[in-house]
Design an enzyme around this catalytic site. Structure first.
Site, mmCIF file in Angstrom:
data_model
loop_
_atom_site.group_PDB
_atom_site.id
_atom_site.type_symbol
_atom_site.label_atom_id
_atom_site.label_comp_id
_atom_site.label_asym_id
_atom_site.label_seq_id
_atom_site.Cartn_x
_atom_site.Cartn_y
_atom_site.Cartn_z
ATOM 1 N N GLY A 193 0.818 -1.206 0.000
ATOM 2 C CA GLY A 193 0.000 0.000 0.000
ATOM 3 C C GLY A 193 0.847 1.248 0.000
ATOM 4 O O GLY A 193 2.061 1.199 0.260
ATOM 5 N N PRO A 195 2.322 4.903 1.200
ATOM 6 C CA PRO A 195 2.750 5.347 2.544
ATOM 7 C C PRO A 195 1.593 5.976 3.310
ATOM 8 O O PRO A 195 0.811 6.756 2.760
ATOM 9 C CB PRO A 195 3.846 6.382 2.239
ATOM 10 N N GLY A 196 1.489 5.631 4.583
ATOM 11 C CA GLY A 196 0.475 6.234 5.443
ATOM 12 C C GLY A 196 -0.861 5.547 5.451
ATOM 13 O O GLY A 196 -1.806 6.050 6.069
ATOM 14 N N THR A 197 -0.995 4.392 4.786
ATOM 15 C CA THR A 197 -2.297 3.735 4.725
ATOM 16 C C THR A 197 -2.568 2.823 5.918
ATOM 17 O O THR A 197 -3.677 2.313 6.057
ATOM 18 C CB THR A 197 -2.423 2.916 3.428
ATOM 19 N N THR A 200 1.769 -0.758 9.059
ATOM 20 C CA THR A 200 2.399 -1.055 10.350
ATOM 21 C C THR A 200 1.355 -1.150 11.457
ATOM 22 O O THR A 200 1.430 -2.024 12.333
ATOM 23 C CB THR A 200 3.437 0.025 10.686
ATOM 24 N N HIS A 415 -3.902 34.853 -13.411
ATOM 25 C CA HIS A 415 -3.362 33.500 -13.617
ATOM 26 C C HIS A 415 -4.277 32.443 -12.995
ATOM 27 O O HIS A 415 -4.652 31.462 -13.660
ATOM 28 C CB HIS A 415 -1.963 33.427 -12.997
ATOM 29 N N GLU A 416 -4.663 32.643 -11.736
ATOM 30 C CA GLU A 416 -5.497 31.653 -11.060
ATOM 31 C C GLU A 416 -6.911 31.638 -11.632
ATOM 32 O O GLU A 416 -7.548 30.586 -11.714
ATOM 33 C CB GLU A 416 -5.526 31.925 -9.553
ATOM 34 N N HIS A 419 -6.926 29.368 -14.650
ATOM 35 C CA HIS A 419 -7.042 27.954 -14.284
ATOM 36 C C HIS A 419 -8.491 27.597 -13.958
ATOM 37 O O HIS A 419 -9.023 26.584 -14.421
ATOM 38 C CB HIS A 419 -6.174 27.654 -13.054
ATOM 39 N N ASP A 493 3.107 24.349 -14.255
ATOM 40 C CA ASP A 493 1.947 23.956 -15.061
ATOM 41 C C ASP A 493 2.397 23.302 -16.363
ATOM 42 O O ASP A 493 1.842 22.280 -16.785
ATOM 43 C CB ASP A 493 1.079 25.173 -15.364
#
Length: 643
Positions: A193, A195-197, A200, A415-416, A419, A493
């Site tokens: 899986g 990382p972080g799922t 452990t 610019h934003e 998008h 981008d």
């Protein structure tokens, strides 16, 4: 005992040398040799004692003195006797046998002590079972059944994975249940899986439920610079486990030692391969290791040696994937147990607004929300803190102290807005969640998209729409600043759009000219026999030129399409720019007003209603303008980059 004895011997020798070097004789007056001869000739010296080149004695008045004979003087004795000075000779000091032995062996003892200290440092300070005499001993940490408090109740969001490992718990509790019918429990379980799922955490929960000892070690702890050490540690670890059976051995990041043998330049690493060979023998060799279950975790199963994955070793693979919306809600409830919550906090709403979050991400979200509440001196964590924490994790921390000129802010707003508008107009694109021109992290502005439902693949139309939205910021700058006025802010981008287009052509088989065929310019080192693939040949020069041409055609087509969309919606671009300059951050409701041609409503404070996407969630995708200051760092999830 031997180590302490050597240490005390070294300390005693050092103290003896210091004592001898600083030992002095009374408070004798020191004379030069010429002064000493003058005192003798004037009758002031009563007695002298000669020891080598050192001359000491007593004056007629009783005072003591001392001088050094600089060179041999054959007239010294005549001078002393003629002036009636009593001369006494002194035998040279004779050292005892033990003193001579100690001085002779002192350098060897010092070298031995330094070597022991060096070996202790290599073994991690000599704690536990480390030390120079335990170089090949296992570094696995043993947790007894009383030390493990984790159970399946502490693991959420991976119900399928828990079902796969529950029979391991039953076997450890009652082995006879399976052995009566001739069944054998899997000796090895490989947890795969991202990382972080929670790989452990799930392994600890198995040990906690079964109430058995738990050995924990990392794959990198086996590999050392000396050949044979790793194999010795593997043998020692299984010897310890046999004494504690039934038990669980957990090897984290097994790809550090379990990579395919014989790959790479030079054929691999001898020490790592010997360690892997020993691990293979211990898991399924002539010796019987009943009652020992080996659980390993990795996020790189493709690089593991095929001998590790055959039946009898890691013959069961448990996939611990990213949680869906229901799993995220369960994980949030687990982590919210220790946090005082306000009445408006709704875990299901937060789960819908956090697509693509792993268990570790959700734990971090709860922690960040608690920190925001503590900074505000609140007694409980409200929904507003969770919203701020989500924005911080998704878009980065706000940099409100950063000074920007009005021209730079306006250019960032254009610019934003580019998008956001293109992303809103193209088909099969994730909805716009939030647009901000507040600097976050290394970005001067952020446009955030969140999906509406679980998505495990992406269509050709969706890929082209993503490329179009990535070019929206660059095109908006061209429309407002001219071709010569565009900035470096679109560098990230462009990088992401190019990656989309190259995978479009070479990996996903979406090009009409090249067809549904895999083209790879990277050397394939992974084992492909299990997937039926085979080794890929290198690209010819003609094919490489054709790939570059197709990639450019895809990018140019999407660029023209995004340009047409923005030119036909220039009024909305101006309206969104004005809203960003006024409010700095706008959400989906305000974007809806702008796209409908209305003046955007003022931003409203969080009131507990769902401002994020509704329905099941999927991996998050965000469009970040990370290169407004020239930084080309890639950020944001790429839902189809590895498909």
């Amino acid at each position: 005992m031997a180590k302490n004895f050597v240490l005390w011997v070294v300390i005693a020798a050092v103290l003896m040398m210091v004592f001898q070097n600083f030992q002095t004789v009374g408070h004798s007056k020191e004379y030069s040799y010429s002064e000493f001869i003058s005192q003798v000739e004037s009758g002031q010296v009563d007695r002298v004692t000669i020891s080598g080149q050192t001359i000491s004695g007593t004056m007629t008045g009783g005072e003591t003195f001392e001088t050094i004979l600089p060179a041999y003087d054959d007239k010294l004795m005549d001078t002393l006797l003629n002036n009636h000075v009593q001369v006494v000779g002194e035998k040279p000091e004779k050292q005892g046998f033990f003193t001579q032995l100690l001085l002779a062996s002192l350098p060897i003892l010092i070298i031995l002590a330094v070597f022991m200290l060096f070996m202790r440092q290599m073994q991690g300070g000599g704690s536990g079972r480390g030390g120079p005499m335990a170089f090949g001993k296992s570094k696995a940490k043993l947790l007894s059944e009383d030390q493990i408090k984790t159970t399946f109740e502490d693991v959420a969001g991976c119900d399928e994975a828990k079902e796969d490992v529950k029979e391991l718990v039953e076997f450890l509790r009652d082995p006879g249940k399976y052995q009566r019918l001739g069944g054998k429990i899997p000796r090895g379980v490989l947890m795969v899986g991202q990382p972080g799922t929670g790989k452990t955490l799930l392994a600890k929960a198995i040990a906690g439920e079964a109430r058995v000892p738990f050995f924990s070690i990392s794959g990198s702890d086996f590999v050392e610079m000396f050949v044979g050490v790793g194999a010795s540690r593997v043998r020692d670890m299984f010897d310890q486990a046999k004494k504690q059976a039934p038990c669980i051995i957990f090897i984290d990041e097994i790809d550090a030692v379990g990579r395919s043998r014989g790959v790479g330049i030079g054929g691999g690493n001898d020490e790592r391969e010997q360690t892997l060979n020993q691990l293979l023998v211990e898991m399924d060799g002539f010796e019987v290791n009943d009652g020992i279950i080996v659980i390993a975790a990795t996020n790189r199963p493709d690089v593991l040696d095929p001998a590790l994955l055959r039946p009898g070793r890691f013959d069961r693979q448990v996939v611990v994937g990213l949680p869906d919306i229901r799993g995220r809600e369960q994980i949030l409830k687990v982590h919210m147990r220790k946090v005082p919550l306000a009445e408006d906090v709704n875990a299901s709403v937060i789960a819908r607004g956090t697509p693509g979050f792993s268990g570790a991400d959700l734990a971090n979200l709860v922690n960040e929300a608690a920190l925001f509440a503590a900074r505000a001196n609140r007694s409980r964590v409200t929904m507003d803190e969770f919203e701020k924490a989500k924005d911080k994790i998704l878009m980065g921390a706000e940099r409100k102290t950063m000074v920007m000129s009005e021209k730079e802010k306006e250019n960032t707003a254009y610019h934003e807005a580019g998008h956001a508008i293109v992303g809103r107009l193209v088909p099969e694109h994730d909805p716009v969640y939030k647009v901000s021109i507040i600097p976050r992290g290394r970005a001067l502005g952020v446009t955030m998209f969140l999906p509406e439902e679980d998505r495990h693949s992406i269509s050709k139309r969706g890929i082209e729409s993503n490329i179009c939205s990535l070019y929206g910021g660059r095109i908006a700058e061209e429309m407002t600043l001219g071709k010569d006025g565009v900035t470096t802010g679109a560098s990230n981008d462009i990088e992401r759009a190019t990656k989309y287009a190259r995978n479009y052509v070479t990996k996903w088989g979406l090009s009409e000219k090249l067809g549904a065929q895999l083209y790879s310019e990277e050397e394939q080192n992974s084992y492909l026999g299990s997937s039926g693939g085979g080794q890929l040949s290198h690209l010819s020069e003609e094919t490489a030129r054709l790939i570059d041409s197709e990639v450019k055609d895809v990018l140019d087509r999407c660029y023209r399409r995004a340009t047409d969309l923005l030119e036909s919606n220039r009024d909305k671009l101006e309206m969104m720019k004005d809203a960003l300059m006024e409010y700095e951050t706008i959400d989906s409701d305000q974007i809806d007003d702008i796209m409908a041609g209305r003046k955007p409503r003022p931003p409203k404070a969080w009131s507990g209603v769902d401002k994020g996407p509704s329905g099941p969630a999927a991996p998050a995708q965000e469009s970040r303008d990370m290169a407004r200051d020239g930084d080309d760092t890639v950020e944001g999830a790429d839902p189809a980059a590895d498909r």
